[in-house]
Design a protein around this motif. Structure first.
Motif, PDB file in Angstrom:
ATOM      1  N   ALA A  69       1.025  -1.053  -0.090  1.00 29.59           N
ATOM      2  CA  ALA A  69      -0.051  -0.070  -0.035  1.00 29.59           C
ATOM      3  C   ALA A  69       0.937   1.240  -0.171  1.00 29.59           C
ATOM      4  O   ALA A  69       0.565   2.308  -0.588  1.00 29.59           O
ATOM      5  N   PHE A  70       1.993   1.217   0.628  1.00 32.92           N
ATOM      6  CA  PHE A  70       2.782   2.378   0.607  1.00 32.92           C
ATOM      7  C   PHE A  70       3.544   2.717  -0.536  1.00 32.92           C
ATOM      8  O   PHE A  70       3.833   3.702  -1.272  1.00 32.92           O
ATOM      9  N   LYS A  71       3.956   1.279  -1.298  1.00 34.97           N
ATOM     10  CA  LYS A  71       4.602   1.513  -2.691  1.00 34.97           C
ATOM     11  C   LYS A  71       3.541   2.122  -3.486  1.00 34.97           C
ATOM     12  O   LYS A  71       4.021   2.889  -4.308  1.00 34.97           O
ATOM     13  N   ALA A  72       2.287   1.696  -3.558  1.00 36.32           N
ATOM     14  CA  ALA A  72       1.322   2.168  -4.525  1.00 36.32           C
ATOM     15  C   ALA A  72       1.093   3.885  -4.076  1.00 36.32           C
ATOM     16  O   ALA A  72       0.640   4.420  -4.953  1.00 36.32           O
ATOM     17  N   PHE A  73       1.094   4.115  -2.857  1.00 33.12           N
ATOM     18  CA  PHE A  73       0.905   5.678  -2.368  1.00 33.12           C
ATOM     19  C   PHE A  73       2.116   6.409  -3.108  1.00 33.12           C
ATOM     20  O   PHE A  73       1.901   7.447  -3.808  1.00 33.12           O
ATOM     21  N   SER A  74       3.309   5.803  -2.917  1.00 31.17           N
ATOM     22  CA  SER A  74       4.597   6.703  -3.176  1.00 31.17           C
ATOM     23  C   SER A  74       4.742   6.542  -4.719  1.00 31.17           C
ATOM     24  O   SER A  74       5.514   7.510  -5.290  1.00 31.17           O
ATOM     25  N   ALA A  75       4.276   5.583  -5.404  1.00 31.91           N
ATOM     26  CA  ALA A  75       4.683   5.432  -6.872  1.00 31.91           C
ATOM     27  C   ALA A  75       4.244   6.731  -7.717  1.00 31.91           C
ATOM     28  O   ALA A  75       5.391   7.065  -8.517  1.00 31.91           O
ATOM     29  N   LYS A  76       3.189   7.191  -7.569  1.00 29.31           N
ATOM     30  CA  LYS A  76       2.762   8.571  -8.354  1.00 29.31           C
ATOM     31  C   LYS A  76       2.526   9.776  -7.565  1.00 29.31           C
ATOM     32  O   LYS A  76       1.952  10.758  -8.116  1.00 29.31           O
ATOM     33  N   VAL A  77       3.068   9.546  -6.369  1.00 26.10           N
ATOM     34  CA  VAL A  77       2.826  10.819  -5.530  1.00 26.10           C
ATOM     35  C   VAL A  77       3.197  12.145  -6.279  1.00 26.10           C
ATOM     36  O   VAL A  77       2.609  13.288  -6.194  1.00 26.10           O
ATOM     37  N   LYS A  78       4.324  12.224  -6.739  1.00 23.79           N
ATOM     38  CA  LYS A  78       4.980  13.402  -7.573  1.00 23.79           C
ATOM     39  C   LYS A  78       3.946  13.947  -8.525  1.00 23.79           C
ATOM     40  O   LYS A  78       3.913  15.015  -8.921  1.00 23.79           O
ATOM     41  N   GLU A  79       3.044  13.032  -9.530  1.00 22.29           N
ATOM     42  CA  GLU A  79       2.381  13.184 -10.250  1.00 22.29           C
ATOM     43  C   GLU A  79       1.053  13.987  -9.446  1.00 22.29           C
ATOM     44  O   GLU A  79       0.527  14.841 -10.294  1.00 22.29           O
ATOM     45  N   ARG A  80       0.524  13.563  -8.431  1.00 24.07           N
ATOM     46  CA  ARG A  80      -0.442  14.241  -7.726  1.00 24.07           C
ATOM     47  C   ARG A  80      -0.004  15.625  -7.065  1.00 24.07           C
ATOM     48  O   ARG A  80      -1.085  16.369  -6.991  1.00 24.07           O
ATOM     49  N   CYS A  81       1.291  15.980  -7.011  1.00 25.35           N
ATOM     50  CA  CYS A  81       1.592  17.181  -6.359  1.00 25.35           C
ATOM     51  C   CYS A  81       1.574  18.177  -7.155  1.00 25.35           C
ATOM     52  O   CYS A  81       1.986  18.560  -8.266  1.00 25.35           O
ATOM     53  N   GLU A  82       0.861  19.262  -6.270  1.00 25.49           N
ATOM     54  CA  GLU A  82       1.227  20.873  -6.928  1.00 25.49           C
ATOM     55  C   GLU A  82       2.665  21.250  -6.390  1.00 25.49           C
ATOM     56  O   GLU A  82       2.978  22.180  -6.992  1.00 25.49           O
ATOM     57  N   GLU A  83       2.590  20.800  -5.009  1.00 32.13           N
ATOM     58  CA  GLU A  83       3.992  21.226  -4.417  1.00 32.13           C
ATOM     59  C   GLU A  83       4.843  19.699  -3.984  1.00 32.13           C
ATOM     60  O   GLU A  83       4.105  19.178  -3.369  1.00 32.13           O
ATOM     61  N   GLN A  84       5.943  19.517  -4.653  1.00 23.75           N
ATOM     62  CA  GLN A  84       6.500  18.151  -4.466  1.00 23.75           C
ATOM     63  C   GLN A  84       6.812  18.135  -2.820  1.00 23.75           C
ATOM     64  O   GLN A  84       7.109  19.030  -2.153  1.00 23.75           O
TER      65      GLN A  84
END
Length: 101
Positions: A69-84
């Motif tokens: 679940a953490f791997k899934a969360f972090s896999a595309k977190v940068k794509e979801r972010c307005e501020e990294q």
């Protein structure tokens, strides 16, 4: 070791980010890794998140980062972010009841 991670997601991705976060906590409850303390907060702007993670050894940290679940969360977190994400190492000066139910 204690770290704070802060980031801001795009307004249309808040619910998606929260679903990922909840999935991590659901898995943590099942696995219950010792020596790990973890909390996530959504800030008043509605789109910024702060994660506080505290662990005794590297193995405790790996117990979090190796979760599917953490791997899934972090896999595309940068794509979801307005501020990294920004990671800040923290050194506790004192606390009272923090992280306790």
């Amino acid at each position: 070791m204690t770290r704070m991670i802060r980031y801001k997601v795009k307004a249309d991705r808040v619910a998606e980010n929260e679903r990922y976060v909840v999935a991590v906590y659901d898995e943590l409850k099942r696995v219950a890794p010792p020596g790990l303390r973890y909390a996530t907060f959504r800030l008043d702007d509605g789109a910024s998140f702060v994660h506080i993670v505290s662990y005794e050894t590297g193995k405790n940290h790996e117990a979090l980062t190796s979760l599917p679940a953490f791997k899934a969360f972090s896999a595309k977190v940068k794509e979801r972010c307005e501020e990294q994400p920004v990671i800040v190492e923290m050194n506790e000066v004192g606390s009272y009841g923090f992280g306790r139910a």
